[in-house]
Design an enzyme around this catalytic site. Structure first.
Site, PDB file in Angstrom:
ATOM      1  N   ASP A   1       0.813  -1.224   0.000  1.00  0.00           N
ATOM      2  CA  ASP A   1       0.000   0.000   0.000  1.00  0.00           C
ATOM      3  C   ASP A   1       0.842   1.268   0.000  1.00  0.00           C
ATOM      4  OD1 ASP A   1      -2.238  -1.630   0.113  1.00  0.00           O
ATOM      5  OD2 ASP A   1      -2.273  -1.613   2.308  1.00  0.00           O
TER       6      ASP A   1
ATOM      7  N   LYS B   1       1.967   2.028  -5.115  1.00  0.00           N
ATOM      8  CA  LYS B   1       2.552   1.439  -6.341  1.00  0.00           C
ATOM      9  C   LYS B   1       1.652   1.675  -7.548  1.00  0.00           C
ATOM     10  CE  LYS B   1       2.524  -2.513  -4.275  1.00  0.00           C
ATOM     11  NZ  LYS B   1       2.152  -2.077  -2.925  1.00  0.00           N
ATOM     12  N   GLY B   2       0.311   1.604  -7.318  1.00  0.00           N
ATOM     13  CA  GLY B   2      -0.627   1.801  -8.424  1.00  0.00           C
ATOM     14  C   GLY B   2      -0.443   3.178  -9.028  1.00  0.00           C
TER      15      GLY B   2
ATOM     16  N   ALA C   1      -3.870  -7.848  -3.595  1.00  0.00           N
ATOM     17  CA  ALA C   1      -3.422  -6.491  -3.900  1.00  0.00           C
ATOM     18  C   ALA C   1      -4.627  -5.582  -4.130  1.00  0.00           C
ATOM     19  CB  ALA C   1      -2.557  -6.504  -5.162  1.00  0.00           C
ATOM     20  N   GLY C   2      -4.431  -4.318  -3.823  1.00  0.00           N
ATOM     21  CA  GLY C   2      -5.429  -3.301  -4.145  1.00  0.00           C
ATOM     22  C   GLY C   2      -4.664  -2.057  -4.519  1.00  0.00           C
ATOM     23  N   HIS C   3      -4.639  -1.729  -5.792  1.00  0.00           N
ATOM     24  CA  HIS C   3      -3.841  -0.592  -6.257  1.00  0.00           C
ATOM     25  C   HIS C   3      -4.773   0.536  -6.702  1.00  0.00           C
ATOM     26  CE1 HIS C   3      -0.150  -3.362  -7.193  1.00  0.00           C
ATOM     27  NE2 HIS C   3      -0.566  -3.422  -5.949  1.00  0.00           N
TER      28      HIS C   3
ATOM     29  N   GLN D   1       2.102  -6.048  -3.165  1.00  0.00           N
ATOM     30  CA  GLN D   1       2.549  -6.156  -1.780  1.00  0.00           C
ATOM     31  C   GLN D   1       3.844  -5.339  -1.582  1.00  0.00           C
ATOM     32  OE1 GLN D   1       1.495  -9.538  -3.280  1.00  0.00           O
ATOM     33  NE2 GLN D   1      -0.413  -8.548  -2.734  1.00  0.00           N
TER      34      GLN D   1
ATOM     35  N   THR E   1      -8.269  -3.389  -0.268  1.00  0.00           N
ATOM     36  CA  THR E   1      -8.886  -4.677  -0.564  1.00  0.00           C
ATOM     37  C   THR E   1      -9.890  -5.080   0.502  1.00  0.00           C
ATOM     38  OG1 THR E   1      -6.964  -5.365  -1.815  1.00  0.00           O
ATOM     39  CG2 THR E   1      -8.353  -7.125  -0.961  1.00  0.00           C
TER      40      THR E   1
ATOM     41  N   GLY F   1     -10.650  -3.063   3.448  1.00  0.00           N
ATOM     42  CA  GLY F   1     -11.224  -1.956   4.213  1.00  0.00           C
ATOM     43  C   GLY F   1     -10.728  -1.897   5.650  1.00  0.00           C
TER      44      GLY F   1
ATOM     45  N   LYS G   1       3.009  10.225  -0.455  1.00  0.00           N
ATOM     46  CA  LYS G   1       2.269  10.712   0.711  1.00  0.00           C
ATOM     47  C   LYS G   1       3.060  11.666   1.602  1.00  0.00           C
ATOM     48  CE  LYS G   1      -1.482   7.885   1.379  1.00  0.00           C
ATOM     49  NZ  LYS G   1      -2.318   6.875   1.983  1.00  0.00           N
ATOM     50  N   LEU G   2       4.003  12.388   1.001  1.00  0.00           N
ATOM     51  CA  LEU G   2       4.744  13.382   1.786  1.00  0.00           C
ATOM     52  C   LEU G   2       3.765  14.420   2.342  1.00  0.00           C
ATOM     53  CD1 LEU G   2       7.602  14.342   2.622  1.00  0.00           C
ATOM     54  CD2 LEU G   2       7.564  15.823   0.612  1.00  0.00           C
ATOM     55  N   ASP G   3       2.713  14.724   1.572  1.00  0.00           N
ATOM     56  CA  ASP G   3       1.720  15.711   2.001  1.00  0.00           C
ATOM     57  C   ASP G   3       1.064  15.336   3.328  1.00  0.00           C
ATOM     58  OD1 ASP G   3       0.778  13.621   0.128  1.00  0.00           O
ATOM     59  OD2 ASP G   3      -1.225  14.368   0.653  1.00  0.00           O
TER      60      ASP G   3
HETATM   61  P1  GDP Z   1      -0.672   0.294  -3.565  1.00  0.00           P
HETATM   62  O1  GDP Z   1      -1.284  -0.976  -3.102  1.00  0.00           O
HETATM   63  O2  GDP Z   1       0.808   0.344  -3.297  1.00  0.00           O
HETATM   64  O3  GDP Z   1      -0.975   0.626  -4.993  1.00  0.00           O
HETATM   65  O4  GDP Z   1      -1.318   1.450  -2.671  1.00  0.00           O
HETATM   66  P2  GDP Z   1      -2.886   1.606  -2.289  1.00  0.00           P
HETATM   67  O5  GDP Z   1      -3.610   2.083  -3.467  1.00  0.00           O
HETATM   68  O6  GDP Z   1      -3.387   0.401  -1.592  1.00  0.00           O
HETATM   69  O7  GDP Z   1      -2.793   2.704  -1.164  1.00  0.00           O
HETATM   70  C1  GDP Z   1      -2.201   3.942  -1.393  1.00  0.00           C
HETATM   71  C2  GDP Z   1      -3.232   5.057  -1.088  1.00  0.00           C
HETATM   72  O8  GDP Z   1      -2.572   6.296  -1.021  1.00  0.00           O
HETATM   73  C3  GDP Z   1      -4.275   5.208  -2.194  1.00  0.00           C
HETATM   74  O9  GDP Z   1      -5.488   5.596  -1.617  1.00  0.00           O
HETATM   75  C4  GDP Z   1      -3.704   6.318  -3.063  1.00  0.00           C
HETATM   76  O10 GDP Z   1      -4.705   7.058  -3.755  1.00  0.00           O
HETATM   77  C5  GDP Z   1      -3.063   7.189  -2.023  1.00  0.00           C
HETATM   78  N1  GDP Z   1      -1.865   7.943  -2.473  1.00  0.00           N
HETATM   79  C6  GDP Z   1      -0.885   7.537  -3.334  1.00  0.00           C
HETATM   80  N2  GDP Z   1       0.067   8.483  -3.406  1.00  0.00           N
HETATM   81  C7  GDP Z   1      -0.322   9.497  -2.597  1.00  0.00           C
HETATM   82  C8  GDP Z   1       0.260  10.746  -2.223  1.00  0.00           C
HETATM   83  O11 GDP Z   1       1.353  11.125  -2.658  1.00  0.00           O
HETATM   84  N3  GDP Z   1      -0.449  11.513  -1.346  1.00  0.00           N
HETATM   85  C9  GDP Z   1      -1.662  11.122  -0.836  1.00  0.00           C
HETATM   86  N4  GDP Z   1      -2.275  11.922   0.039  1.00  0.00           N
HETATM   87  N5  GDP Z   1      -2.230   9.953  -1.154  1.00  0.00           N
HETATM   88  C10 GDP Z   1      -1.562   9.154  -2.003  1.00  0.00           C
HETATM   89  P1  IMO Z   2      -0.829  -4.192  -2.237  1.00  0.00           P
HETATM   90  O1  IMO Z   2      -0.367  -4.749  -3.538  1.00  0.00           O
HETATM   91  C1  IMO Z   2      -0.889  -4.531   2.119  1.00  0.00           C
HETATM   92  C2  IMO Z   2      -0.897  -8.585   3.810  1.00  0.00           C
HETATM   93  C3  IMO Z   2      -2.154  -9.018   4.543  1.00  0.00           C
HETATM   94  C4  IMO Z   2      -1.550  -9.997   5.543  1.00  0.00           C
HETATM   95  C5  IMO Z   2      -0.438 -10.657   4.755  1.00  0.00           C
HETATM   96  C6  IMO Z   2      -0.817 -11.995   4.132  1.00  0.00           C
HETATM   97  O2  IMO Z   2      -2.127  -3.489  -2.293  1.00  0.00           O
HETATM   98  O3  IMO Z   2       0.258  -3.401  -1.597  1.00  0.00           O
HETATM   99  P2  IMO Z   2      -2.342 -12.717   2.068  1.00  0.00           P
HETATM  100  O4  IMO Z   2      -3.773 -12.434   1.771  1.00  0.00           O
HETATM  101  O5  IMO Z   2      -1.388 -12.254   1.022  1.00  0.00           O
HETATM  102  O6  IMO Z   2      -2.094 -14.147   2.446  1.00  0.00           O
HETATM  103  O7  IMO Z   2      -2.037 -11.877   3.399  1.00  0.00           O
HETATM  104  O8  IMO Z   2      -0.094  -9.752   3.719  1.00  0.00           O
HETATM  105  N1  IMO Z   2      -1.120  -8.094   2.429  1.00  0.00           N
HETATM  106  C7  IMO Z   2      -1.079  -6.806   2.065  1.00  0.00           C
HETATM  107  N2  IMO Z   2      -0.904  -5.696   2.815  1.00  0.00           N
HETATM  108  N3  IMO Z   2      -0.991  -4.437   0.785  1.00  0.00           N
HETATM  109  C8  IMO Z   2      -1.128  -5.541   0.027  1.00  0.00           C
HETATM  110  O9  IMO Z   2      -1.118  -5.498  -1.328  1.00  0.00           O
HETATM  111  C9  IMO Z   2      -1.218  -6.802   0.660  1.00  0.00           C
HETATM  112  N4  IMO Z   2      -1.379  -8.070   0.233  1.00  0.00           N
HETATM  113  C10 IMO Z   2      -1.306  -8.853   1.315  1.00  0.00           C
HETATM  114  O10 IMO Z   2      -2.788  -7.936   5.168  1.00  0.00           O
HETATM  115  O11 IMO Z   2      -0.958  -9.295   6.609  1.00  0.00           O
HETATM  116 MG    MG Z   3      -2.833  -1.630  -1.842  1.00  0.00          MG
END
Ligand code: GDP
Ligand code: IMO
Ligand code: MG
Length: 429
Positions: free
Chosen positions: A13, A16-17, A39-41, A221, A297, A299, A328-330
């Protein structure tokens, strides 16, 4: 042209997305190489939010290729649902290719993941069936996309495996009974619908690479969730570090030049496991609320803490990072002081690398360096910084970034100061 790998430097999280979406504009193909719909991007484009679980960020760039590599595990129903949702939003996906060697998450994998998680050996899994699917792959007992799209092979697999899986579920105390007929019917239909997308992506990617195209390999991840190098057993079941980009695509290490880290300006973790710099106070609450730290993914609320250089140094050496993308420096704006862990102490010893055992990491005490905080960035600040570059950041934010980059010896290539595609400052080499 050498490929670029995007790797999460922390526990997932990291953004990366968003980073992949920004860099995809200069690439020919975007490729997922490991993980599944755990994953949830999130990608925010001109106010419209997309949450991708299976699909690479490339699906939002119709002129690029989007590829799901052999190292990914796929829940066919979830993938089809994701494709449908995008089509409803006016983004029908026509540029997707799925590896015939990718393994399939079947309903028993999801049930087994849930049964294990509800039992005594919980790791905080997303319960998406990821662990059981990779376990079957390693045991040479899995079903791949090549077989999913072949009705005969699929029927034989279900016939041979259903009684065993049902038995394991019973032994784990699960009352779930799988209706074999219904499962087979649904899965056959999924195979039928996915068949047009399935191909030999190994050869495809090797060909594209040899033709000089730029491949962007989108990790899922993060480093500290890696099956080998993460905070075991509180990890996921795939190789999330840069090496996984080769095994998960069929590209050789020599095809890759850049490995870019995506790293939040602080730290978060969702699920169980050690987190030495975790904040269980008002600062932690501030980060969670300002950063909207809820899992994409599941919540679930993400745990928040200070940036940890012990773990980031470890991640840098494991992945060979050539660029840092700090997101997320902001979110740090509005905090009076900032802290960064430079090392740990454990049983009177100074540690600069994490210990192997989760219980030992749990007992580590971080030693912090303090920095001045800075005020929240206004919309005008954000636009000015994006236009003119990092020199426009408040000076404490510059000091903070400078410290991180000097400690890791990796140049900063991108800084996120908001969730949108347009809230990104790129630093040209
Ligand atoms: P990922 O799994 O690595 O793709 O990250 P996620 O999408 O799960 O979580 C990152 C969250 O931070 C998302 O809600 C993005 O919209 C948000 N995000 C990404 N970059 C920034 C940033 O520079 N500033 C802020 N405030 N939010 C960001
Ligand atoms: P993205 O790509 C954050 C965590 C789960 C749990 C551990 C094992 O969005 O960054 P799993 O379902 O893979 O067997 O769970 O890994 N986890 C994540 N945490 N971001 C993810 O994906 C994750 N995918 C799995 O919360 O601790
Ligand atoms: Mg994610």
């Amino acid at each position: 042209m050498p490929a670029t790998v995007i790797v999460g430097a922390q526990w997932g999280d990291e953004g990366k997305g968003k980073v992949t979406d920004v860099l995809a504009q200069r690439s020919d193909a975007v490729v997922r190489y490991q993980g599944g719909n755990n994953a949830g991007h999130t990608i925010l484009i001109r106010g419209e939010e997309f949450k991708l679980h299976h699909l690479p960020a490339g699906v939002l760039h119709p002129d690029k290729r989007a590829v799901i590599g052999n190292g990914v595990v796929i829940d066919p129903g979830v993938l089809l649902g994701e494709l449908e949702k995008l089509a409803q939003k006016g983004h029908a996906v026509r540029n997707l290719t799925i590896s015939d060697r990718a393994h399939v998450i079947l309903p028993w994998h999801t049930l087994l993941d849930g049964a294990r998680e509800d039992g005594r050996s919980a790791v905080g899994s997303t319960k998406r069936g990821i662990g059981p699917t990779y376990a079957d792959k390693a045991a040479r007992d899995g079903l791949r996309m090549a077989e999913l799209v072949d009705p005969e092979a699929l029927r034989a697999h279900v016939r041979d495996h259903l009684p065993v899986k049902q038995g394991i579920l019973r032994a784990l105390g699960s009352g779930q009974v799988i209706d074999g007929e219904a499962m087979l019917r649904n899965t056959l239909a999924y195979g039928e619908r996915l068949r047009p997308f399935v191909a030999d992506t190994t050869t495809l990617l090797q060909d594209l690479h040899e033709q000089g195209q730029h491949l962007l390999l989108e990790g899922a991840q993060g480093t500290l969730l890696d099956i080998d190098h993460g905070t075991y057993p509180f990890v996921t079941s795939s190789s999330t570090t840069a090496g996984g980009a080769c095994t998960g695509t069929g590209l050789p290490p020599s095809a890759i030049r850049d490995v870019w880290a995506v790293c939040k300006a602080y730290a978060t973790r969702v699920g169980l496991g050690p987190f030495p710099t975790e904040l269980k106070d008002a600062d932690g609450e501030y980060l969670a609320s300002a950063g909207k730290e809820f899992g994409t993914t599941t919540g679930r609320k993400r745990r928040c803490g200070w940036l940890d250089l012990v773990l980031l140094r470890y991640a840098t050496r494991l992945n060979g990072f050539t660029g840092l993308c700090i997101t997320k420096l902001d979110v740090l704006g509005g905090m009076h002081k900032l802290k960064v862990a430079t090392h740990y102490t454990l049983d009177g010893q100074e540690l600069r690398a994490p210990p192997a055992r989760a219980d030992q990491l749990e007992r580590c005490t971080p030693v912090y360096q303090e920095f001045r905080g800075f005020a929240k960035l206004s919309e005008a600040d954000t636009r000015r910084i994006v236009q003119r570059g990092l020199a426009e950041l408040p000076s404490p934010a510059q000091e903070y970034l400078d410290f991180v980059h000097k400690q890791l010896h990796v140049p900063i290539r991108l800084v996120g100061i908001g969730p949108g595609r347009e809230d990104t400052v790129e630093v040209r080499a």
